[in-house]
Design a protein around this motif. Structure first.
Motif: not given
Length: 137
Positions: A26-30, A43-47
């Motif tokens: 399942a893809p995660l939608k951000v 806080k600067n975590i990549s997608h």
């Protein structure tokens, strides 16, 4: 600057989470403008890294995103990833802090070139609640 032990622990956790995520489809939608309300994760975590961590939770606990994330308000379709209204989200945050503390205190030493550590999967094994084992005296 991050010392070598912490870097190895973090990379070990990310490797385990990435390996676990290979079993989810399942893809995660951000939200398109980046994640909001991060209190434990950087806080600067990549997608990509955020998606890997979240898919790892899906697998480690055998749940879908709505287990920790609240529905959007006003009947909109989808999840409100920034909302703290679902209590499981704060439980997950506390568990992440606990895991990091345990790994930092007890699993900071190399053994045959590898730093061992614990993850969500260590206790949850694909279940919402960690499995406990009764020890016979």
């Amino acid at each position: 600057m991050i010392n070598r032990s912490k870097l190895l622990i973090l990379s070990g956790i990310m490797t385990v989470v990435f390996a676990i995520s290979a079993f989810t489809d399942a893809p995660l939608k951000v939200q398109s403008d980046g994640p909001k309300n991060l209190k434990v994760l950087p806080k600067n975590i990549s997608h990509e890294d955020l998606e890997t961590v979240m898919k790892g939770f899906n697998t480690a606990l055998g749940v879908k995103c709505n287990y920790c994330h609240a529905a959007k308000p006003n009947g909109e379709k989808g999840l409100d990833f920034a909302s703290d209204s679902n209590p499981h989200k704060n439980i997950a945050r506390e568990m992440m802090k606990m895991t990091k503390k345990i790994n930092t205190k007890y699993f900071k030493y190399e053994h045959e070139g590898v730093i061992q550590n614990i993850t969500c999967e260590t206790c949850h094994n694909g279940n919402k609640e960690p499995k406990t084992v009764a020890i016979q005296p």
